[in-house]
Design a protein around this motif. Structure first.
Motif, PDB file in Angstrom:
ATOM      1  N   LYS A  42      -7.011   8.609  -4.695  1.00 23.44           N
ATOM      2  CA  LYS A  42      -7.351   8.342  -3.300  1.00 23.44           C
ATOM      3  C   LYS A  42      -6.360   7.347  -2.719  1.00 23.44           C
ATOM      4  O   LYS A  42      -5.763   6.539  -3.436  1.00 23.44           O
ATOM      5  CB  LYS A  42      -8.781   7.807  -3.161  1.00 23.44           C
ATOM      6  N   CYS A  43      -6.152   7.463  -1.410  1.00 19.96           N
ATOM      7  CA  CYS A  43      -5.240   6.583  -0.695  1.00 19.96           C
ATOM      8  C   CYS A  43      -5.951   6.078   0.555  1.00 19.96           C
ATOM      9  O   CYS A  43      -6.309   6.868   1.432  1.00 19.96           O
ATOM     10  CB  CYS A  43      -3.966   7.335  -0.323  1.00 19.96           C
ATOM     11  N   ASP A  44      -6.179   4.782   0.619  1.00 21.11           N
ATOM     12  CA  ASP A  44      -6.915   4.185   1.730  1.00 21.11           C
ATOM     13  C   ASP A  44      -6.040   4.026   2.971  1.00 21.11           C
ATOM     14  O   ASP A  44      -4.808   4.096   2.898  1.00 21.11           O
ATOM     15  CB  ASP A  44      -7.474   2.816   1.321  1.00 21.11           C
ATOM     16  N   ALA A  45      -6.690   3.780   4.111  1.00 23.27           N
ATOM     17  CA  ALA A  45      -5.987   3.587   5.382  1.00 23.27           C
ATOM     18  C   ALA A  45      -4.980   2.445   5.268  1.00 23.27           C
ATOM     19  O   ALA A  45      -5.270   1.397   4.694  1.00 23.27           O
ATOM     20  CB  ALA A  45      -6.998   3.289   6.486  1.00 23.27           C
ATOM     21  N   GLY A  46      -3.781   2.666   5.794  1.00 24.65           N
ATOM     22  CA  GLY A  46      -2.768   1.625   5.790  1.00 24.65           C
ATOM     23  C   GLY A  46      -2.152   1.354   4.444  1.00 24.65           C
ATOM     24  O   GLY A  46      -1.502   0.324   4.243  1.00 24.65           O
ATOM     25  N   LYS A  47      -2.322   2.281   3.497  1.00 24.04           N
ATOM     26  CA  LYS A  47      -1.753   2.125   2.159  1.00 24.04           C
ATOM     27  C   LYS A  47      -0.776   3.259   1.874  1.00 24.04           C
ATOM     28  O   LYS A  47      -0.870   4.345   2.439  1.00 24.04           O
ATOM     29  CB  LYS A  47      -2.857   2.121   1.088  1.00 24.04           C
ATOM     30  N   VAL A  48       0.170   2.979   0.978  1.00 22.12           N
ATOM     31  CA  VAL A  48       1.113   4.004   0.528  1.00 22.12           C
ATOM     32  C   VAL A  48       0.889   4.242  -0.961  1.00 22.12           C
ATOM     33  O   VAL A  48       0.936   3.296  -1.756  1.00 22.12           O
ATOM     34  CB  VAL A  48       2.579   3.579   0.774  1.00 22.12           C
ATOM     35  N   LEU A  49       0.620   5.497  -1.318  1.00 21.18           N
ATOM     36  CA  LEU A  49       0.431   5.861  -2.720  1.00 21.18           C
ATOM     37  C   LEU A  49       1.681   6.575  -3.210  1.00 21.18           C
ATOM     38  O   LEU A  49       2.128   7.563  -2.611  1.00 21.18           O
ATOM     39  CB  LEU A  49      -0.789   6.767  -2.883  1.00 21.18           C
ATOM     40  N   GLY A  50       2.276   6.080  -4.295  1.00 22.39           N
ATOM     41  CA  GLY A  50       3.426   6.723  -4.899  1.00 22.39           C
ATOM     42  C   GLY A  50       2.972   7.743  -5.918  1.00 22.39           C
ATOM     43  O   GLY A  50       2.279   7.402  -6.874  1.00 22.39           O
ATOM     44  N   LEU A  51       3.337   8.999  -5.706  1.00 23.33           N
ATOM     45  CA  LEU A  51       2.963  10.076  -6.628  1.00 23.33           C
ATOM     46  C   LEU A  51       4.168  10.378  -7.517  1.00 23.33           C
ATOM     47  O   LEU A  51       5.217  10.819  -7.033  1.00 23.33           O
ATOM     48  CB  LEU A  51       2.540  11.324  -5.851  1.00 23.33           C
ATOM     49  N   LEU A  52       4.014  10.119  -8.804  1.00 21.50           N
ATOM     50  CA  LEU A  52       5.112  10.249  -9.757  1.00 21.50           C
ATOM     51  C   LEU A  52       4.804  11.296 -10.818  1.00 21.50           C
ATOM     52  O   LEU A  52       3.642  11.581 -11.097  1.00 21.50           O
ATOM     53  CB  LEU A  52       5.370   8.905 -10.451  1.00 21.50           C
ATOM     54  N   GLY A  53       5.873  11.788 -11.430  1.00 19.46           N
ATOM     55  CA  GLY A  53       5.717  12.736 -12.536  1.00 19.46           C
ATOM     56  C   GLY A  53       7.022  13.449 -12.774  1.00 19.46           C
ATOM     57  O   GLY A  53       7.851  13.567 -11.860  1.00 19.46           O
ATOM     58  N   LYS A  81       2.499   2.710   7.848  1.00 21.51           N
ATOM     59  CA  LYS A  81       1.562   1.836   7.136  1.00 21.51           C
ATOM     60  C   LYS A  81       0.985   0.771   8.075  1.00 21.51           C
ATOM     61  O   LYS A  81      -0.218   0.495   8.074  1.00 21.51           O
ATOM     62  CB  LYS A  81       2.311   1.186   5.966  1.00 21.51           C
ATOM     63  N   GLU A  82       1.854   0.198   8.903  1.00 16.62           N
ATOM     64  CA  GLU A  82       1.412  -0.843   9.849  1.00 16.62           C
ATOM     65  C   GLU A  82       0.420  -0.301  10.874  1.00 16.62           C
ATOM     66  O   GLU A  82      -0.400  -1.047  11.409  1.00 16.62           O
ATOM     67  CB  GLU A  82       2.623  -1.442  10.560  1.00 16.62           C
ATOM     68  N   LYS A  83       0.499   1.007  11.135  1.00 20.60           N
ATOM     69  CA  LYS A  83      -0.442   1.636  12.078  1.00 20.60           C
ATOM     70  C   LYS A  83      -1.759   2.018  11.409  1.00 20.60           C
ATOM     71  O   LYS A  83      -2.634   2.603  12.049  1.00 20.60           O
ATOM     72  CB  LYS A  83       0.190   2.891  12.690  1.00 20.60           C
ATOM     73  N   GLY A  84      -1.885   1.714  10.109  1.00 20.02           N
ATOM     74  CA  GLY A  84      -3.126   2.022   9.398  1.00 20.02           C
ATOM     75  C   GLY A  84      -3.211   3.440   8.896  1.00 20.02           C
ATOM     76  O   GLY A  84      -4.296   3.927   8.558  1.00 20.02           O
ATOM     77  N   ILE A  85      -2.067   4.130   8.817  1.00 21.77           N
ATOM     78  CA  ILE A  85      -2.045   5.527   8.385  1.00 21.77           C
ATOM     79  C   ILE A  85      -1.850   5.594   6.871  1.00 21.77           C
ATOM     80  O   ILE A  85      -0.915   4.993   6.348  1.00 21.77           O
ATOM     81  CB  ILE A  85      -0.914   6.297   9.098  1.00 21.77           C
ATOM     82  N   PRO A  86      -2.717   6.298   6.151  1.00 26.52           N
ATOM     83  CA  PRO A  86      -2.498   6.477   4.704  1.00 26.52           C
ATOM     84  C   PRO A  86      -1.333   7.428   4.460  1.00 26.52           C
ATOM     85  O   PRO A  86      -1.211   8.463   5.133  1.00 26.52           O
ATOM     86  CB  PRO A  86      -3.824   7.077   4.212  1.00 26.52           C
ATOM     87  N   ASP A 140       8.567   0.679  -6.078  1.00 29.12           N
ATOM     88  CA  ASP A 140       8.459  -0.772  -6.227  1.00 29.12           C
ATOM     89  C   ASP A 140       8.524  -1.473  -4.874  1.00 29.12           C
ATOM     90  O   ASP A 140       7.830  -2.449  -4.619  1.00 29.12           O
ATOM     91  CB  ASP A 140       9.594  -1.264  -7.132  1.00 29.12           C
ATOM     92  N   GLU A 141       9.346  -0.941  -3.987  1.00 34.13           N
ATOM     93  CA  GLU A 141       9.581  -1.557  -2.680  1.00 34.13           C
ATOM     94  C   GLU A 141       8.485  -1.245  -1.672  1.00 34.13           C
ATOM     95  O   GLU A 141       8.178  -2.062  -0.801  1.00 34.13           O
ATOM     96  CB  GLU A 141      10.928  -1.054  -2.145  1.00 34.13           C
ATOM     97  N   LEU A 142       7.859  -0.082  -1.811  1.00 33.31           N
ATOM     98  CA  LEU A 142       7.064   0.460  -0.713  1.00 33.31           C
ATOM     99  C   LEU A 142       5.577   0.657  -1.000  1.00 33.31           C
ATOM    100  O   LEU A 142       4.751   0.537  -0.104  1.00 33.31           O
ATOM    101  CB  LEU A 142       7.675   1.814  -0.325  1.00 33.31           C
ATOM    102  N   CYS A 143       5.243   0.970  -2.258  1.00 37.71           N
ATOM    103  CA  CYS A 143       3.897   1.487  -2.538  1.00 37.71           C
ATOM    104  C   CYS A 143       2.880   0.400  -2.889  1.00 37.71           C
ATOM    105  O   CYS A 143       3.230  -0.649  -3.425  1.00 37.71           O
ATOM    106  CB  CYS A 143       3.955   2.505  -3.672  1.00 37.71           C
ATOM    107  N   ASP A 144       1.620   0.689  -2.574  1.00 35.94           N
ATOM    108  CA  ASP A 144       0.499  -0.188  -2.926  1.00 35.94           C
ATOM    109  C   ASP A 144      -0.162   0.268  -4.220  1.00 35.94           C
ATOM    110  O   ASP A 144      -0.685  -0.543  -4.977  1.00 35.94           O
ATOM    111  CB  ASP A 144      -0.545  -0.180  -1.800  1.00 35.94           C
ATOM    112  N   SER A 145      -0.158   1.580  -4.437  1.00 38.83           N
ATOM    113  CA  SER A 145      -0.769   2.134  -5.646  1.00 38.83           C
ATOM    114  C   SER A 145       0.092   3.262  -6.187  1.00 38.83           C
ATOM    115  O   SER A 145       0.985   3.771  -5.495  1.00 38.83           O
ATOM    116  CB  SER A 145      -2.191   2.638  -5.356  1.00 38.83           C
ATOM    117  N   VAL A 146      -0.177   3.632  -7.422  1.00 41.41           N
ATOM    118  CA  VAL A 146       0.631   4.634  -8.108  1.00 41.41           C
ATOM    119  C   VAL A 146      -0.282   5.629  -8.824  1.00 41.41           C
ATOM    120  O   VAL A 146      -1.277   5.236  -9.443  1.00 41.41           O
ATOM    121  CB  VAL A 146       1.571   3.971  -9.148  1.00 41.41           C
TER     122      VAL A 146
END
Length: 261
Positions: A43-54, A199-204, A216-222
């Motif tokens: 899940k990715c909350d409002a205003g957060k950036v989730l990095g999807l890796l693989g 992100k600043e606009k609250g967009i997931p 590393d620079e951008l994401c809140d969760s991985v």
């Protein structure tokens, strides 16, 4: 919020004899079906950036295509800002901005005409389209090439126009599948700054990439997926904590631990 749970997708294999040895060895191949995605949740909350890796072939793009309504899952649930993607795909599409791995621009049209066309498809008024294109041209540094035909664009130019096309209708959630692939340093920084603005606009934002420095620079969760399954779900700090602080080591650790998190 973007939320997916227990997502799975299998594809029929037309001719198993034509599969490569590597494909035949993949544990996701079961009989006449290839289970590209077997069990993915995040899940990715409002205003957060989730990095999807693989790694390549892990099921990342298939996962994102299901979330974008391009293909239907075999099992699982997908929610975008409270909308059930499977039950209400058209409403979900209105809320979503999606950049796929291929730009898919019309080469004989200019960048402005491509973006305008997609704005009209989303029902945005002509006046709003003009204003939003001007704003996006400022944010993505596109003024110098916006009125040239796309067939002569560089990779970076195409990617910037594709991003603008994906967000012209001001979506409430954004999915970007490897948005910086093939871009030079300046174009990459422009795209990363644009994501910060979302992100600043609250967009997931779901952000798929192979570049761990960008995570590393951008994401809140991985979220890390491999062979169609979750290997890690957690905060950026938790991901860093899997090693001595090296993002690369943390990533490799998730692939060698069978259980994941």
């Amino acid at each position: 919020m973007i939320e997916i749970h227990g997502l799975a997708k299998k594809f029929a294999v037309a001719n198993p004899k034509k599969l490569s040895e590597q494909e035949k060895q993949d544990p996701r191949l079961k009989g006449r079906f290839f289970h590209s995605v077997e069990d993915v949740s995040f899940k990715c909350d409002a205003g957060k950036v989730l990095g999807l890796l693989g790694p390549n072939g892990a099921g990342k793009t298939t996962t994102l295509r299901m979330l974008s309504t391009a293909i239907k899952p075999t099992a699982g649930s997908l929610m975008i800002k409270g909308v059930d993607v499977l039950a209400n795909p058209i409403e979900a599409r209105r809320k979503l901005g999606f950049l796929s791995g291929s730009t898919g621009l019309y080469g004989r049209l200019s960048g402005r005409e491509n973006i305008t066309y997609f704005g009209r498809l989303h029902g945005v008024s002509e006046q709003e389209i003009r204003q939003r294109i001007d704003d996006l041209a400022d944010l993505l540094d596109m003024h110098s090439f916006l009125d040239r035909r796309c067939e002569g664009y560089s990779t970076g130019m195409k990617q910037k126009v594709s991003i603008a096309r994906a967000v012209i209708h001001q979506p409430e959630a954004v999915i970007l599948d490897e948005p910086t692939t093939g871009l030079d340093i300046m174009a990459t920084q422009t795209v990363l700054n644009f994501i910060r603005g979302l992100k600043e606009k609250g967009i997931p934002v779901i952000f798929s990439t192979h570049h761990l420095d960008e995570v590393d620079e951008l994401c809140d969760s991985v979220t890390v997926i491999d062979k169609g399954r979750n290997r890690f779900n957690g905060s950026l700090d938790e991901f860093r904590g899997l090693s001595s602080g090296s993002m690369h080591e943390s990533f490799m650790t998730t692939l060698t631990e069978q259980g994941g998190h």
